[in-house]
Design a protein around this motif. Structure first.
Motif, PDB file in Angstrom:
ATOM      1  N   MET A 136       7.436  -1.839  17.130  1.00 43.85           N
ATOM      2  CA  MET A 136       7.861  -1.575  15.765  1.00 43.85           C
ATOM      3  C   MET A 136       6.665  -1.528  14.811  1.00 43.85           C
ATOM      4  SD  MET A 136      11.020  -3.483  14.065  1.00 43.85           S
ATOM      5  CE  MET A 136      10.063  -4.430  12.939  1.00 43.85           C
ATOM      6  N   ALA A 137       5.769  -2.507  14.965  1.00 48.58           N
ATOM      7  CA  ALA A 137       4.594  -2.533  14.092  1.00 48.58           C
ATOM      8  C   ALA A 137       3.757  -1.281  14.301  1.00 48.58           C
ATOM      9  CB  ALA A 137       3.766  -3.790  14.371  1.00 48.58           C
ATOM     10  N   SER A 138       3.609  -0.862  15.557  1.00 49.83           N
ATOM     11  CA  SER A 138       2.762   0.286  15.842  1.00 49.83           C
ATOM     12  C   SER A 138       3.414   1.579  15.339  1.00 49.83           C
ATOM     13  CB  SER A 138       2.497   0.355  17.343  1.00 49.83           C
ATOM     14  OG  SER A 138       1.763   1.495  17.668  1.00 49.83           O
ATOM     15  N   TRP A 139       4.706   1.730  15.589  1.00 48.67           N
ATOM     16  CA  TRP A 139       5.410   2.946  15.164  1.00 48.67           C
ATOM     17  C   TRP A 139       5.398   3.091  13.647  1.00 48.67           C
ATOM     18  CZ3 TRP A 139       7.614   7.021  17.775  1.00 48.67           C
ATOM     19  CH2 TRP A 139       8.390   7.897  16.993  1.00 48.67           C
ATOM     20  N   ASN A 140       5.560   1.969  12.938  1.00 46.52           N
ATOM     21  CA  ASN A 140       5.670   2.038  11.479  1.00 46.52           C
ATOM     22  C   ASN A 140       4.338   1.948  10.750  1.00 46.52           C
ATOM     23  OD1 ASN A 140       8.441   2.327  11.591  1.00 46.52           O
ATOM     24  ND2 ASN A 140       8.863   0.148  11.342  1.00 46.52           N
ATOM     25  N   ASP A 141       3.260   1.630  11.471  1.00 46.66           N
ATOM     26  CA  ASP A 141       1.979   1.457  10.780  1.00 46.66           C
ATOM     27  C   ASP A 141       1.525   2.782  10.188  1.00 46.66           C
ATOM     28  OD1 ASP A 141      -0.341   0.407   9.809  1.00 46.66           O
ATOM     29  OD2 ASP A 141      -1.460   0.658  11.668  1.00 46.66           O
ATOM     30  N   VAL A 142       1.066   2.718   8.951  1.00 46.79           N
ATOM     31  CA  VAL A 142       0.664   3.969   8.323  1.00 46.79           C
ATOM     32  C   VAL A 142      -0.720   3.870   7.694  1.00 46.79           C
ATOM     33  CG1 VAL A 142       1.912   3.440   6.200  1.00 46.79           C
ATOM     34  CG2 VAL A 142       1.458   5.798   6.768  1.00 46.79           C
ATOM     35  N   LEU A 143      -1.118   2.671   7.277  1.00 49.70           N
ATOM     36  CA  LEU A 143      -2.417   2.522   6.613  1.00 49.70           C
ATOM     37  C   LEU A 143      -3.575   2.861   7.563  1.00 49.70           C
ATOM     38  CD1 LEU A 143      -4.230   1.643   4.296  1.00 49.70           C
ATOM     39  CD2 LEU A 143      -3.872  -0.724   4.951  1.00 49.70           C
ATOM     40  N   TRP A 144      -3.557   2.295   8.773  1.00 49.51           N
ATOM     41  CA  TRP A 144      -4.661   2.502   9.704  1.00 49.51           C
ATOM     42  C   TRP A 144      -4.774   3.970  10.134  1.00 49.51           C
ATOM     43  CZ3 TRP A 144      -9.110   0.589  10.702  1.00 49.51           C
ATOM     44  CH2 TRP A 144      -9.772   0.848  11.900  1.00 49.51           C
ATOM     45  N   PRO A 145      -3.680   4.628  10.522  1.00 49.43           N
ATOM     46  CA  PRO A 145      -3.785   6.056  10.831  1.00 49.43           C
ATOM     47  C   PRO A 145      -4.316   6.875   9.652  1.00 49.43           C
ATOM     48  CG  PRO A 145      -1.691   5.234  11.602  1.00 49.43           C
ATOM     49  CD  PRO A 145      -2.346   4.114  10.860  1.00 49.43           C
ATOM     50  N   PHE A 182       0.811  -1.216   0.000  1.00 45.51           N
ATOM     51  CA  PHE A 182       0.000   0.000   0.000  1.00 45.51           C
ATOM     52  C   PHE A 182       0.846   1.269   0.000  1.00 45.51           C
ATOM     53  CE2 PHE A 182      -1.865   3.419   2.574  1.00 45.51           C
ATOM     54  CZ  PHE A 182      -2.889   3.802   1.725  1.00 45.51           C
ATOM     55  N   ILE A 183       1.633   1.451   1.062  1.00 49.90           N
ATOM     56  CA  ILE A 183       2.242   2.760   1.252  1.00 49.90           C
ATOM     57  C   ILE A 183       3.289   3.052   0.178  1.00 49.90           C
ATOM     58  CG2 ILE A 183       4.088   2.085   2.879  1.00 49.90           C
ATOM     59  CD1 ILE A 183       1.897   5.257   3.026  1.00 49.90           C
ATOM     60  N   GLU A 184       3.948   2.005  -0.331  1.00 50.44           N
ATOM     61  CA  GLU A 184       4.989   2.222  -1.339  1.00 50.44           C
ATOM     62  C   GLU A 184       4.415   2.848  -2.600  1.00 50.44           C
ATOM     63  OE1 GLU A 184       4.537  -0.525   0.403  1.00 50.44           O
ATOM     64  OE2 GLU A 184       6.372  -0.933   1.519  1.00 50.44           O
ATOM     65  N   PRO A 185       3.407   2.205  -3.241  1.00 51.27           N
ATOM     66  CA  PRO A 185       2.839   2.884  -4.416  1.00 51.27           C
ATOM     67  C   PRO A 185       2.115   4.178  -4.061  1.00 51.27           C
ATOM     68  CG  PRO A 185       1.668   0.836  -3.954  1.00 51.27           C
ATOM     69  CD  PRO A 185       2.876   0.851  -3.085  1.00 51.27           C
ATOM     70  N   SER A 187      -2.088  -1.150  -6.525  1.00 43.91           N
ATOM     71  CA  SER A 187      -2.135  -2.454  -5.849  1.00 43.91           C
ATOM     72  C   SER A 187      -3.550  -2.700  -5.354  1.00 43.91           C
ATOM     73  CB  SER A 187      -1.158  -2.460  -4.676  1.00 43.91           C
ATOM     74  OG  SER A 187      -1.595  -1.573  -3.674  1.00 43.91           O
ATOM     75  N   GLY A 188      -3.823  -3.941  -4.984  1.00 40.02           N
ATOM     76  CA  GLY A 188      -5.154  -4.282  -4.493  1.00 40.02           C
ATOM     77  C   GLY A 188      -5.552  -3.421  -3.309  1.00 40.02           C
ATOM     78  N   MET A 189      -4.625  -3.294  -2.349  1.00 43.11           N
ATOM     79  CA  MET A 189      -4.924  -2.532  -1.141  1.00 43.11           C
ATOM     80  C   MET A 189      -5.146  -1.060  -1.467  1.00 43.11           C
ATOM     81  SD  MET A 189      -5.518  -3.155   1.900  1.00 43.11           S
ATOM     82  CE  MET A 189      -6.546  -1.757   2.247  1.00 43.11           C
ATOM     83  N   LEU A 190      -4.370  -0.535  -2.406  1.00 48.17           N
ATOM     84  CA  LEU A 190      -4.520   0.868  -2.796  1.00 48.17           C
ATOM     85  C   LEU A 190      -5.888   1.085  -3.459  1.00 48.17           C
ATOM     86  CD1 LEU A 190      -3.159   3.613  -2.906  1.00 48.17           C
ATOM     87  CD2 LEU A 190      -2.027   2.939  -5.013  1.00 48.17           C
ATOM     88  N   TYR A 191      -6.315   0.092  -4.241  1.00 50.57           N
ATOM     89  CA  TYR A 191      -7.610   0.217  -4.910  1.00 50.57           C
ATOM     90  C   TYR A 191      -8.750   0.173  -3.892  1.00 50.57           C
ATOM     91  CZ  TYR A 191     -11.221  -0.264  -8.446  1.00 50.57           C
ATOM     92  OH  TYR A 191     -12.329  -0.058  -9.224  1.00 50.57           O
ATOM     93  N   ILE A 192      -8.634  -0.740  -2.906  1.00 50.79           N
ATOM     94  CA  ILE A 192      -9.648  -0.796  -1.852  1.00 50.79           C
ATOM     95  C   ILE A 192      -9.703   0.545  -1.120  1.00 50.79           C
ATOM     96  CG2 ILE A 192     -10.281  -1.880   0.347  1.00 50.79           C
ATOM     97  CD1 ILE A 192      -8.925  -4.444  -0.665  1.00 50.79           C
TER      98      ILE A 192
END
Lengths: 295, 270
Positions: free
Chosen positions: B196-205, A234-237, A251-256
């Motif tokens: 580490m997982a919490s600090w680097n997580d970006v999708l959920w925030p 996700f975050i890369e693209p 990506s799939g996640m980006l599309y969602i």
């Protein structure tokens, strides 16, 4: 199996504190696992923008998905990513692990540096690689032009962009797999090599017939983990290309994410989520079967 | 001998490939903007302008606090609650124990793509979006931590627990005063993986926080990069990236062995 009286007797004999200890998990499970799972099953039959009431539309989300070129595009993009990422990851990790699997000075220092990209945020890695992939002044193209080769359009050409992301992801994750291969290599009994030595087997043959087969469990782990990782891309693209050029890194996640949070298509996004989850699970099961059959 | 030299050369090329980008990032963030473009690691001038730019353009100090607060809260909760469930599964008798364990293993196999959207809806319904609650509560327990704790606690001798019980100690006391001090390896493993997982997580925030003052570090830096606020100033991008990477790199340089072992062990089980 256990009658009601039996359960009651077991309940009386059990440690009361245990229920207190597991209660938070049960509440957590009900709220953040069971409820979302059930709710996503409901969502996929609805049209919903999260503000107005939900509208039942039967299987229309699925019908829409099967006619949605972007869904197929994102699926193909993910497969392109995996087709490059997995073999590259295995080859690089194995090569480095073989180098490190010996008495060496600074062995743990080398390992620690190779592992560094694993612990750092994907956002940091993406910022760095964005600079390295620049067409005019990036490191890679500077090196290429200095030895007389043409520049590569890393992120600007649709057929190069996803492979470029796959290379970057390999750089980020390969540290884990180096360590997994090292563990695998150390678990191979030395007697196997001694026996092969006595039989006069060449070292290339030893590698093919002892090392590789013995590393099979590690390879399974790597393939499965990379596949799950590829489907979560996700975050890369998102940062690097925004899914472009020409949707080639969608990506799939980006599309969602786009469907849910740009267009507020919650029902359709949930449908895509379920579909991608089922695809990941089945791909992982098939991979395991194939690799185990191979061995 | 030649083979050995070749090996070292290959390993040193590896050092450059994996290490150089980070050194370039840190050095570049301290160079005047004009000099960053080149690949040299040395500069005539030390400049903090890039950092000044980051601190004035985005609320990065606040984001640092948010990330620290969220990651430390999540880590504490995961360790405390995870060890309680792990202890119950390993050492206590209760109805439904086997079922619960299978349930936990099952949750570890669910791809997050399924639960992401409904979890967001749940946050909206609870009114937790743009609050710390949405960043902390949904990650306060993990199946992996429970499994790791259970596995470790199983090896604690029963006689020790019986002795404490005869002395009238409560299970709570036994877990936190008796077993915890013996469990440093597993606590450190779980803490590192979770932090580490919490600090680097970006999708959920990205999904639950829109208010800039509540954003976490990776989220704010990602938005800084794509939102154009960096105004193509490479120096401020590198400074933001350095600020985001540094806490983990510092922790990593102290607990390097633990990081590697934790990740490897969770990788095999995961």
């Amino acid at each position: 199996m256990s009658s009601p009286t039996n359960i009651f007797r077991r309940f009386k004999r059990s440690d009361r504190t245990a229920y207190v200890f597991v209660l938070p998990y049960l509440v957590y499970f009900a709220t953040f696992v069971a409820y979302p799972l059930l709710f996503s099953l409901i969502l996929m039959f609805h049209r919903w923008n999260i503000v107005t009431p939900m509208e039942w539309i039967g299987l229309k989300n699925f019908i829409r998905m099967f006619g949605d070129p972007l869904f197929f595009k994102s699926l193909v993009n993910t497969l392109v990513f995996l087709a490059i990422h997995i073999p590259l990851q295995i080859a690089v990790a194995l090569a480095i692990a073989l180098l490190l699997n010996a008495r060496l000075r600074f062995r743990s220092f080398f390992r620690a540096v190779y592992f560094m990209p694993v612990v750092v945020s994907g956002v940091v890695v993406t910022i760095l690689w964005q600079q390295m992939y620049l067409f005019d002044y990036g490191v890679f193209n500077s090196i290429l032009t200095s030895i007389g080769l043409p520049r590569v359009p890393w992120l600007v050409d649709p057929s190069f962009a996803m492979p470029s992301i796959a290379i970057m992801a390999t750089w980020k994750n390969v540290g884990i797999y180096i360590v997994l291969f090292l563990v695998g290599l150390q678990n191979i009994p030395g007697e196997l090599y001694e026996a092969a030595e006595l039989d006069g087997a060449a070292s290339a043959n030893q590698f093919l017939h002892i090392t590789l087969p013995m590393l099979n469990p590690t390879v399974i782990a790597i393939v499965v983990l990379s596949t799950i990782g590829g489907f979560s891309l996700f975050i890369e693209p998102y940062v690097l290309t925004g899914g472009g050029p020409m949707q080639s890194t969608l990506s799939g996640m980006l599309y969602i994410y786009n469907q849910a949070f740009y267009f507020n298509h919650m029902g359709y996004a949930a449908t895509l989520g379920i579909t991608f989850a089922l695809i990941v699970l089945s791909v992982v099961v098939i991979q395991r079967k194939l690799i185990e059959a191979e061995a | 001998m030649a083979a050995r030299t070749l090996k070292y050369i290959a390993l040193c090329v590896g050092l450059v490939v994996f290490g150089y980008p980070f050194i370039w990032m840190i050095v570049g963030s301290l160079k005047p903007e004009m000099e960053i473009g080149n690949l040299k690691l040395w500069s005539s001038l030390l400049s903090f302008n890039s950092y000044r730019a980051v601190f004035t353009k985005i609320p990065i100090a606040r984001a640092f606090f948010n990330s620290m607060f969220v990651s430390l809260s999540v880590t504490t909760l995961v360790v405390v609650l995870g060890s309680m469930v792990g202890y119950a599964l390993a050492k206590l008798r209760f109805v439904g124990k086997g079922v619960l364990y299978i349930l936990i293993l099952f949750t570890m196999m669910i791809p997050f793509q399924i639960t992401l959207i409904p979890q967001y809806v749940l946050m909206v319904k609870l009114g937790w979006t743009d609050t710390y609650l949405s960043l902390i509560v949904p990650s306060m327990m993990t199946g992996l931590s429970i499994v790791l704790f259970r596995q470790f606690f199983t090896s604690v001798p029963e006689a020790l627990l019986d002795a404490a019980r005869i002395d009238g100690c409560s299970e709570l006391y036994i877990l936190f005063r008796l077993i915890w001090p013996l469990s440093r390896p597993v606590i450190i493993t779980v803490a590192i993986l979770t932090f580490m997982a919490s600090w680097n997580d970006v999708l959920w925030p990205m999904i639950v926080v829109r208010d800039r003052s509540l954003m976490t570090m990776p989220q704010l830096v990602a938005i800084f990069v794509i939102g154009g606020e960096a105004e193509t100033q490479l120096g401020s991008l590198l400074a933001a990236a350095t600020l985001l990477a540094l806490p983990i790199i510092i922790a990593y340089s102290f607990f390097q062995r633990y990081f590697i072992e934790s990740m490897a062990s969770s990788g095999i089980k995961g």
